[in-house]
Design an enzyme around this catalytic site. Structure first.
Site, PDB file in Angstrom:
ATOM      1  CB  THR A  46      -4.709 -28.647 -39.147  1.00 17.16           C
ATOM      2  OG1 THR A  46      -5.721 -29.130 -40.220  1.00 17.16           O
ATOM      3  CG2 THR A  46      -3.593 -28.870 -39.640  1.00 17.16           C
ATOM      4  CG  ASP A  97     -17.855 -15.516 -37.494  1.00 18.50           C
ATOM      5  OD1 ASP A  97     -18.708 -16.043 -38.461  1.00 18.50           O
ATOM      6  OD2 ASP A  97     -16.882 -15.881 -37.529  1.00 18.50           O
ATOM      7  CB  THR A 146     -11.854 -15.826 -42.217  1.00 17.00           C
ATOM      8  OG1 THR A 146     -11.116 -16.256 -44.021  1.00 17.00           O
ATOM      9  CG2 THR A 146     -11.607 -14.369 -41.629  1.00 17.00           C
ATOM     10  NE  ARG A 198      -6.376 -22.873 -44.388  1.00 13.93           N
ATOM     11  CZ  ARG A 198      -5.994 -23.452 -43.157  1.00 13.93           C
ATOM     12  NH1 ARG A 198      -5.088 -22.108 -42.220  1.00 13.93           N
ATOM     13  NH2 ARG A 198      -6.203 -24.247 -42.231  1.00 13.93           N
ATOM     14  CG  ASP A 239       1.731 -16.816 -39.846  1.00 15.84           C
ATOM     15  OD1 ASP A 239       2.951 -17.397 -40.263  1.00 15.84           O
ATOM     16  OD2 ASP A 239       0.999 -18.116 -39.755  1.00 15.84           O
ATOM     17  CD  GLU A 241       0.794 -20.412 -47.038  1.00 16.96           C
ATOM     18  OE1 GLU A 241       0.778 -21.302 -46.809  1.00 16.96           O
ATOM     19  OE2 GLU A 241       0.326 -20.046 -46.526  1.00 16.96           O
ATOM     20  CG  HIS A 290       0.173 -20.930 -42.951  1.00 13.29           C
ATOM     21  ND1 HIS A 290      -0.798 -21.518 -44.041  1.00 13.29           N
ATOM     22  CD2 HIS A 290      -0.218 -21.424 -41.410  1.00 13.29           C
ATOM     23  CE1 HIS A 290      -1.699 -22.361 -43.392  1.00 13.29           C
ATOM     24  NE2 HIS A 290      -1.453 -21.764 -42.278  1.00 13.29           N
ATOM     25  N   GLY A 327       0.006 -19.852 -35.708  1.00 12.40           N
ATOM     26  CA  GLY A 327      -0.172 -20.924 -34.576  1.00 12.40           C
ATOM     27  C   GLY A 327       1.051 -22.218 -34.159  1.00 12.40           C
ATOM     28  CE1 TYR A 328       2.949 -25.896 -37.766  1.00 13.50           C
ATOM     29  CE2 TYR A 328       5.040 -25.841 -38.346  1.00 13.50           C
ATOM     30  CZ  TYR A 328       4.302 -26.175 -38.314  1.00 13.50           C
ATOM     31  OH  TYR A 328       3.860 -27.500 -38.926  1.00 13.50           O
TER      32      TYR A 328
END
Length: 373
Positions: free
Chosen positions: A66, A146, A173, A206, A230, A235, A252, A255-256
């Site tokens: 990850t 940032d 972030t 996150r 997402d 979780e 979540h 990015g899967y």
């Protein structure tokens, strides 16, 4: 050599069996007994790696497939001289695809973006910077937020308060609770009250970066903020009432993508190979066969607009519907949806056969191929 690995890591057997004996376990169920005699531990974000798990074990290398590392107790790993590695940026392409799909569904993705529409990307690391660069290249007026970067990395870097003038805020972030700029509950009631009326907030970073209960309270009393989530606090035991209040929700999986998940496996495999080589081992490197397998197949599509092209590859409404249908089975169904996630392919998997000529450079910049005439 003994390896304990999350069973949901793609190609885990093909990549790591030549290195050692593998024990596969569900990520949330890896126990101290599992790792006691292991040399290597391979995880995803669902496995907290800390003293409670590793004390008394033989583990010398931890790899997480990850981008985030908030589930690793790095201070403990450093103290124990346990090597660790993550996969920064492995899923950036999938997250870009997710963000563009959400924008398409909400009517925010245009062939020629309005100059009055302003986007803020909060968190411009490996993933956020990719989102920033993509949207900027597509013609959107983007700023980056940032505190750890300067304008040599993100040209239009602004303080956090600049998001209050933006129409779309994309949050990418990590979750941090200490240091000079902690991100936990960065988005809270005060921030919601200052956002531009009609703004859209998308979080694919996150869950804890947004105070979920404060967000629910705000959405219950205001109708001027559209939210795409997402990621969620706590979780898989998410706040179900918040799902009812957001425009789009998912488990979540931003990015899967198939490519993103495999990239994570390949990056950790490379890190482990390097670690073993540095310690006098000579393991077999099987990455090339996996890379060739992934690259060989393509799919052809015809499109009429930019939004059409994005949604032809991935429609976030499918994942939103799956989560809402599974709500009675939460929290177990949250993990099950992730475990059984389909093979979602990134833009690079698709070749355009027919599209308006003015769109072709745009689509090629995102990685789409073009069918040779």
């Amino acid at each position: 050599m003994k390896i304990v690995a999350d069973e949901n890591i793609p190609f885990v057997n093909e990549l790591f069996e030549p290195i050692g004996e593998i024990l596969l376990r569900p990520g949330r169920e890896i126990t101290p007994a599992d790792v006691k005699n292991a040399d290597i531990l391979l995880v995803r974000s669902v496995t907290p790696v800390n003293a409670a798990l590793l004390e008394g074990s033989k583990v010398q290398f931890v790899g997480t497939c990850t981008i985030g590392t908030d589930h690793l107790d790095k201070a403990y790993l450093d103290e124990r001289d346990i090597a660790y590695s993550s996969a920064p940026g492995c899923n950036a392409g999938g997250v870009v695809q997710y963000a563009l799909s959400a924008m398409a569904v909400l009517g925010l993705l245009q062939d020629s973006p309005s100059k009055d529409f302003k986007v803020a990307v909060v968190g411009c690391g490996n993933v956020g910077s990719r989102v920033y660069r993509t949207l900027s290249a597509l013609g959107y007026d983007c700023i980056g937020v940032d505190p750890f970067l300067d304008t040599s990395t993100i040209p239009h870097l602004q303080p956090f308060e600049a998001i209050y003038d933006c129409d779309l805020i994309c949050c990418h972030t990590p979750l941090t609770r200490s240091g000079p700029a902690p991100t936990e509950h960065m988005f809270n009631t005060d921030v919601f009250n200052h956002l531009k009326s009609g703004a859209t907030l998308l979080n694919a970073g996150r869950g804890g970066v947004i105070d979920n209960r404060a967000l629910l309270q705000y959405l219950n009393t205001h109708n001027d903020l559209t939210v795409v989530l997402d990621v969620w606090e706590s979780e898989p035991d998410i706040l179900v009432e918040l799902l009812d209040a957001v425009a789009l929700g998912s488990t979540h999986i931003a990015g899967y993508s198939y490519e993103g998940r495999i990239n994570g496996s390949l990056m950790i495999h490379r890190a482990l190979i390097d670690y073993l080589l540095a310690h006098g081992e000579h393991p077999e490197d099987t990455r090339r066969a996996i890379e060739a397998y992934v690259a060989k197949d393509k799919e052809t599509i015809n499109v009429t607009s930019f939004a059409d092209a994005v949604l032809a590859t991935y429609d976030v409404r499918d994942d939103d519907a799956l989560l809402r249908q599974a709500v009675q089975g939460l929290p177990a169904s949250f993990d099950m949806l992730r475990k059984q996630y389909r093979k979602r392919r990134e833009f690079s998997h698709y070749q355009i056969e027919a599209a308006p000529p003015k769109l072709m450079p745009l689509l090629q910049s995102l990685g789409y191929g073009v069918v040779a005439k």
